[in-house]
Motif scaffolding. Structure first.
Motif, PDB file in Angstrom:
ATOM      1  N   PRO A  47       0.847  -1.194   0.000  1.00  0.00           N
ATOM      2  CA  PRO A  47       0.000   0.000   0.000  1.00  0.00           C
ATOM      3  C   PRO A  47       0.893   1.259   0.000  1.00  0.00           C
ATOM      4  N   ALA A  48       0.376   2.367  -0.455  1.00  0.00           N
ATOM      5  CA  ALA A  48       1.120   3.636  -0.382  1.00  0.00           C
ATOM      6  C   ALA A  48       1.245   4.066   1.061  1.00  0.00           C
ATOM      7  N   PRO A  49       2.402   4.586   1.478  1.00  0.00           N
ATOM      8  CA  PRO A  49       2.540   5.024   2.875  1.00  0.00           C
ATOM      9  C   PRO A  49       1.582   6.160   3.185  1.00  0.00           C
ATOM     10  N   GLU A  50       1.132   6.205   4.435  1.00  0.00           N
ATOM     11  CA  GLU A  50       0.247   7.293   4.868  1.00  0.00           C
ATOM     12  C   GLU A  50       0.980   8.639   4.674  1.00  0.00           C
ATOM     13  N   ARG A  51       0.331   9.586   4.058  1.00  0.00           N
ATOM     14  CA  ARG A  51       0.865  10.901   3.735  1.00  0.00           C
ATOM     15  C   ARG A  51       2.013  10.788   2.713  1.00  0.00           C
ATOM     16  N   GLY A  52       1.856   9.735   1.792  1.00  0.00           N
ATOM     17  CA  GLY A  52       2.875   9.572   0.763  1.00  0.00           C
ATOM     18  C   GLY A  52       2.308   8.910  -0.475  1.00  0.00           C
ATOM     19  N   LEU A  53       3.187   8.668  -1.468  1.00  0.00           N
ATOM     20  CA  LEU A  53       2.798   8.089  -2.750  1.00  0.00           C
ATOM     21  C   LEU A  53       3.614   6.836  -3.026  1.00  0.00           C
ATOM     22  N   LEU A  54       3.045   5.923  -3.881  1.00  0.00           N
ATOM     23  CA  LEU A  54       3.700   4.680  -4.291  1.00  0.00           C
ATOM     24  C   LEU A  54       3.705   4.610  -5.804  1.00  0.00           C
ATOM     25  N   ASP A  55       4.866   4.267  -6.386  1.00  0.00           N
ATOM     26  CA  ASP A  55       4.985   4.148  -7.837  1.00  0.00           C
ATOM     27  C   ASP A  55       5.743   2.870  -8.136  1.00  0.00           C
ATOM     28  N   CYS A  56       5.067   1.848  -8.786  1.00  0.00           N
ATOM     29  CA  CYS A  56       5.675   0.547  -9.065  1.00  0.00           C
ATOM     30  C   CYS A  56       5.800   0.329 -10.563  1.00  0.00           C
ATOM     31  N   SER A  87       7.462   8.153  -2.071  1.00  0.00           N
ATOM     32  CA  SER A  87       7.681   9.602  -1.875  1.00  0.00           C
ATOM     33  C   SER A  87       6.639  10.104  -0.894  1.00  0.00           C
ATOM     34  N   CYS A  88       6.964  11.256  -0.266  1.00  0.00           N
ATOM     35  CA  CYS A  88       6.058  11.797   0.752  1.00  0.00           C
ATOM     36  C   CYS A  88       5.482  13.124   0.295  1.00  0.00           C
ATOM     37  N   HIS A  89       4.335  13.508   0.842  1.00  0.00           N
ATOM     38  CA  HIS A  89       3.738  14.820   0.567  1.00  0.00           C
ATOM     39  C   HIS A  89       4.634  15.926   1.130  1.00  0.00           C
ATOM     40  N   ARG A  90       4.414  17.086   0.668  1.00  0.00           N
ATOM     41  CA  ARG A  90       5.204  18.235   1.136  1.00  0.00           C
ATOM     42  C   ARG A  90       5.050  18.383   2.642  1.00  0.00           C
ATOM     43  N   GLY A  91       6.204  18.638   3.278  1.00  0.00           N
ATOM     44  CA  GLY A  91       6.228  18.791   4.735  1.00  0.00           C
ATOM     45  C   GLY A  91       6.527  17.501   5.479  1.00  0.00           C
ATOM     46  N   PHE A  92       6.681  16.407   4.739  1.00  0.00           N
ATOM     47  CA  PHE A  92       6.959  15.114   5.377  1.00  0.00           C
ATOM     48  C   PHE A  92       8.220  14.510   4.775  1.00  0.00           C
ATOM     49  N   GLN A  93       8.956  13.809   5.610  1.00  0.00           N
ATOM     50  CA  GLN A  93      10.209  13.206   5.178  1.00  0.00           C
ATOM     51  C   GLN A  93      10.060  11.676   5.204  1.00  0.00           C
ATOM     52  N   GLN A 118      10.941   8.038   5.923  1.00  0.00           N
ATOM     53  CA  GLN A 118      11.700   7.256   6.912  1.00  0.00           C
ATOM     54  C   GLN A 118      11.777   5.810   6.404  1.00  0.00           C
ATOM     55  N   GLY A 119      12.978   5.407   5.906  1.00  0.00           N
ATOM     56  CA  GLY A 119      13.131   4.065   5.357  1.00  0.00           C
ATOM     57  C   GLY A 119      13.660   4.139   3.932  1.00  0.00           C
ATOM     58  N   PRO A 120      13.819   3.000   3.254  1.00  0.00           N
ATOM     59  CA  PRO A 120      14.372   3.002   1.905  1.00  0.00           C
ATOM     60  C   PRO A 120      13.379   3.621   0.914  1.00  0.00           C
ATOM     61  N   PRO A 121      13.901   4.442  -0.016  1.00  0.00           N
ATOM     62  CA  PRO A 121      12.990   5.036  -1.011  1.00  0.00           C
ATOM     63  C   PRO A 121      12.562   4.033  -2.068  1.00  0.00           C
ATOM     64  N   THR A 122      13.311   2.897  -2.174  1.00  0.00           N
ATOM     65  CA  THR A 122      13.005   1.925  -3.230  1.00  0.00           C
ATOM     66  C   THR A 122      13.095   0.513  -2.642  1.00  0.00           C
ATOM     67  N   VAL A 123      12.139  -0.369  -3.036  1.00  0.00           N
ATOM     68  CA  VAL A 123      12.174  -1.786  -2.687  1.00  0.00           C
ATOM     69  C   VAL A 123      11.949  -2.594  -3.947  1.00  0.00           C
ATOM     70  N   GLN A 124      12.462  -3.825  -3.947  1.00  0.00           N
ATOM     71  CA  GLN A 124      12.342  -4.690  -5.119  1.00  0.00           C
ATOM     72  C   GLN A 124      11.857  -6.088  -4.662  1.00  0.00           C
ATOM     73  N   CYS A 125      10.997  -6.723  -5.487  1.00  0.00           N
ATOM     74  CA  CYS A 125      10.486  -8.082  -5.203  1.00  0.00           C
ATOM     75  C   CYS A 125      11.551  -9.087  -5.599  1.00  0.00           C
ATOM     76  N   PRO A 185      11.561  -3.339   4.459  1.00  0.00           N
ATOM     77  CA  PRO A 185      10.209  -3.096   4.963  1.00  0.00           C
ATOM     78  C   PRO A 185       9.620  -1.815   4.339  1.00  0.00           C
ATOM     79  N   LEU A 186       8.308  -1.657   4.435  1.00  0.00           N
ATOM     80  CA  LEU A 186       7.604  -0.478   3.908  1.00  0.00           C
ATOM     81  C   LEU A 186       8.021   0.774   4.712  1.00  0.00           C
ATOM     82  N   PRO A 187       8.476   1.862   4.016  1.00  0.00           N
ATOM     83  CA  PRO A 187       8.857   3.084   4.734  1.00  0.00           C
ATOM     84  C   PRO A 187       7.629   3.873   5.180  1.00  0.00           C
ATOM     85  N   THR A 188       7.858   4.930   6.003  1.00  0.00           N
ATOM     86  CA  THR A 188       6.787   5.809   6.475  1.00  0.00           C
ATOM     87  C   THR A 188       7.152   7.259   6.175  1.00  0.00           C
TER      88      THR A 188
END
Length: 769
Positions: free
Chosen positions: A514-523, A539-545, A547-554, A563-566
């Motif tokens: 799932p897309a992180p809360e207050r963020g976006l997912l692009d696969c 990626s996160c919405h403006r004002g949020f950073q 936390q975790g890897p920006p990219t994961v691979q199956c 793990p899924l970042p926040t």
């Protein structure tokens, strides 16, 4: 007076000697009776411990005579007064035998006159109450009887008989009484001890009668026998033998002898007789000659003569029918004879037949000839023969021939060697028609259906037997990105079938993200199947950073590389060092297989665990190295399979070895019994990988009865002419303990002091010791 004396002494010498002997014997007997001050008493005894009825009788027979056999109401009153009260009462010598109440000591059925049952007894519960107790000092029914189950425990009430083998001169029945015994004499005997025998006197046979006598009990006394015969030329008229009866009289008067001619003769059946009178016969004595008809033979002399004594020189002969040796029906056949199926006389004809599946060997008809011989030997019935069976190629043949090789009822079974399959009937029988039930089978090589490689995978097969597919082994693997669904290996079994269904290769997929809360997912996987190689960016919405890897691979393991970042408010965190979990080791008696992502035991490393046969896994079957540098669970361990705990029952002795823990896989327990006892069951049992013991617990056979202790008491009572008056007390005089010797001898020897009515001794022993 002088005439009387002369008449008195006009006896034969034998009679004088006999009378003197009788007087001397009578004098000695009177002297012995006058010197006898006391008659041996019938004594009573009881045990201090309670036993079952069978053990009580064993106790009484071992130390005394038997369980008490009650004679009359006076004896019952005596026992009720003299015995001490015991709450469970006493066993007596009555039990049900063949549905009837029986005195076990004499094996006599209880009569209605001798019954002393309490009210509503016996069999008021109708439930196997086969043994009898006596209510000693019962408040409601003193001295009365009740039937009870034989397994219940009560005191044993015993007696010691005063009658001996020599009592009543062995010529009468010794009848026990309290403090004495009487003799019931057998017929022909009399006297206090049945010491005298009835006399009949000498018989006086008439002239020409010769007498011979035997005297087993005295001259011309009871059981004396006299046989009679006549002088030559005379015949006995009357009984040939006289016997002196128990009443003192002979069975009849003596016989007499009369002169008689030779008795008349009759021609034999199936024969002829021709007689000559004295004037016609060459020897001037009457004579008769004999002959037989055809088919009969003379048994006896052909000629007899009448002698001067009035007797024939021989008995008249007989004509017996000629007989052949008996015939029997042949085995597996039948016989029919005429005119008689049993006597096999002259001209008897017998015919023979065989049962289905058998044929006659020999003559089918025989006849009894005049020489007493059959015209031919009896035939036999032989089983029909089927054609010999050769063993098929590559096959095993096992035959059973109850009636001969490959004959009727022969059975042959076939089996093929490993790698071959039987085509045809597995069993053939030789039928009553002389042919086999089916054609012989054959063995053909086992062939399994050819296999194809799975889509998106490969198959590699090994054929150790060449072109034959039996014992062929095929291994299956999938291309990268695909996992095997089904068995990794298939074998061609002796049945001609593969050991399982062919596997398939299915695409490996990672869990949906799932897309992180207050963020976006692009696969990169536009269809959303999250297959192997799919890359997802966060990626996160403006004002949020982030936390975790920006990219994961199956990955090919079906897991994401991280793990899924926040998305968190504030500045981005500093770069963290490389994550690594503590190294793992293979558990004892187990296996471990790890898939390392970046470094050994690094982030997302996954390890799978298993155990050997006989052991089970305690913990997680798979654990993963998390971002915190800790495993998702503690490393598991392999523990031995546990069998149920064993508990012994005395006197069984158990000794166990436990290599992996008490009563666990591999534990071996051995059993033994004390000396003198035998083990019933297996001597060893082993805890198996299934968690079950290989054998059940054994038992020990119980040993023989032994005496543990004995207590002796003495008592007495007196009697009057109107009844029994009880007196005296029981005094505990002696208590001794005895132990059973190793050689099985019992040192117990209770001593008794005789009172007016007897001795009361109680001795206890333990039947189970």
């Amino acid at each position: 007076m002088a005439g009387r004396l002369r008449a008195t002494w006009n006896w034969r010498p034998q009679q004088v000697v006999l009378r003197i002997a009788q007087l001397l014997y009578l004098s000695a007997l009177i002297s012995e009776l006058l010197s006898q001050k006391e008659v041996a008493a019938w004594t009573y005894h009881y045990s201090t411990k309670p036993y079952t009825w069978n053990s009580s009788r064993h106790f009484c027979q071992r130390f005394y005579t038997d369980l008490v056999a009650i004679q009359n109401q006076g004896e019952i009153a005596y026992l009720n007064d003299a015995m001490p009260y015991y709450s469970q009462y006493y066993w007596i010598g009555i039990r049900k035998v063949g549905g009837k109440w029986t005195w076990v000591g004499t094996n006599k059925t209880l009569t209605a006159e001798a019954e002393n049952w309490a009210d509503h007894e016996p069999n008021n519960k109708k439930n196997n109450q086969d043994c009898v107790e006596i209510y000693i000092k019962s408040p409601s029914a003193p001295g009365q009887w009740n039937d009870e189950p034989c397994w219940r425990k009560k005191r044993a009430l015993c007696y010691s008989a005063s009658c001996q083998d020599t009592s009543c001169s062995k010529q009468g029945e010794c009848v026990e009484t309290i403090g004495n015994y009487t003799c019931s004499c057998h017929p022909g005997f009399y006297g206090p001890e049945c010491e005298y025998v009835r006399e009949c006197g000498r018989p006086e046979p008439p002239e020409r009668v010769l007498m011979s006598c035997s005297h087993p009990l005295g001259s011309f006394a009871f059981h004396s026998r006299c046989s009679f015969r006549c002088t030559d030329g005379h015949t006995l008229d009357g009984p040939r033998e006289l016997e002196c009866l128990a009443s003192g009289a002979w069975t009849s008067e003596p016989p007499r002898c009369v002169a008689t001619p030779c008795p008349p003769l009759r021609p034999p059946e199936r024969g002829h007789m021709s007689c000559l009178q004295a004037a016609e016969a060459p020897s001037h004595q009457p004579s008769c000659s004999f002959s037989c008809e055809e088919g009969s033979v003379l048994v006896g002399p052909e000629l007899v003569q009448c002698t001067a004594s009035g007797a024939w020189t021989a008995s008249a002969p007989a004509c017996e029918a000629v007989e052949c040796k008996p015939l029997e029906s042949p085995v597996h056949g039948s016989m029919d004879c005429s005119p008689s199926p049993r006597e096999f006389q002259y001209n008897t004809t017998c015919s023979f037949r065989c049962a289905e599946g058998f044929e006659l060997s020999g003559a089918d008809t025989v006849r009894c000839a005049d020489a007493g011989q059959w015209t031919a030997p009896a035939p036999l019935c032989q089983a029909l023969r089927c054609q010999d069976l050769p063993a098929p190629n590559k096959a095993q043949m096992n035959c059973v021939h109850p009636l001969g090789a490959f004959r009727y009822q022969s059975t042959c079974r076939f089996a093929c060697a490993e790698g071959s399959v039987l085509v045809g009937a597995s069993e053939l029988q030789c039928l009553a028609t002389g042919s086999w039930s089916s054609p012989p089978p054959e063995c053909r090589a086992v062939t399994c259906t050819p296999l194809l490689s799975p889509q998106n995978g490969t198959m590699a097969c090994a054929k150790p037997l060449g072109d034959s597919s039996y014992k062929s082994t095929c291994q299956f693997t999938c291309d990268e990105g695909f996992s095997l669904s089904g068995p990794e290996r298939l074998d061609c079994a002796p049945s001609g079938h593969w050991t399982g269904s062919p596997p398939t290769c299915e695409a490996i997929r990672c869990p949906a993200l799932p897309a992180p809360e207050r963020g976006l997912l692009d696969c990169s996987d536009t269809r959303g199947e999250f297959g192997v190689g799919t890359t997802c960016r966060f990626s996160c919405h403006r004002g949020f950073q982030l936390q975790g890897p920006p990219t994961v691979q199956c990955t090919a393991s079906g897991r994401w590389t991280a793990p899924l970042p926040t998305c968190e408010a504030g500045a981005a965190p500093a770069r963290t060092p490389e994550v690594r979990c503590p190294a793992l080791v293979t558990p004892g008696q187990g296996t471990m297989s790890c898939r390392h992502q970046l470094v050994t035991f690094g982030l997302n490393t996954t390890c799978h665990f298993g155990c050997k046969a006989g052991f089970t896994l305690r913990g997680e079957g798979a654990i993963r190295c998390g971002p915190s540098g800790q495993w998702t669970a503690a490393a598991p361990a392999c523990r031995a399979v546990q069998c149920s705990a064993l508990y012994t029952v005395e006197p069984v002795l158990m000794n166990c070895s436990n290599p992996w823990g008490n009563f666990s896989y591999g534990s071996t327990c051995t059993f033994q019994c004390p000396e003198g006892q035998s083990l019933n069951g297996s001597r060893t049992t082993v805890c198996q990988p299934s968690g079950q013991w290989s054998a059940a617990m054994p038992t020990c056979q119980a040993g023989p009865l032994t005496v543990q202790e004995a207590l002796t008491y003495f008592g007495g009572a007196v009697a009057s002419t109107t009844g029994l008056v009880m007196g005296g007390t029981l005094l505990a005089l002696l208590r001794r303990r005895f132990r059973q010797k190793d050689d099985g001898k019992n040192p117990l020897n209770p001593h008794s002091h005789l009172g007016t009515y007897g001795v009361f001794t109680n001795a206890a022993f333990d039947p189970s010791s």
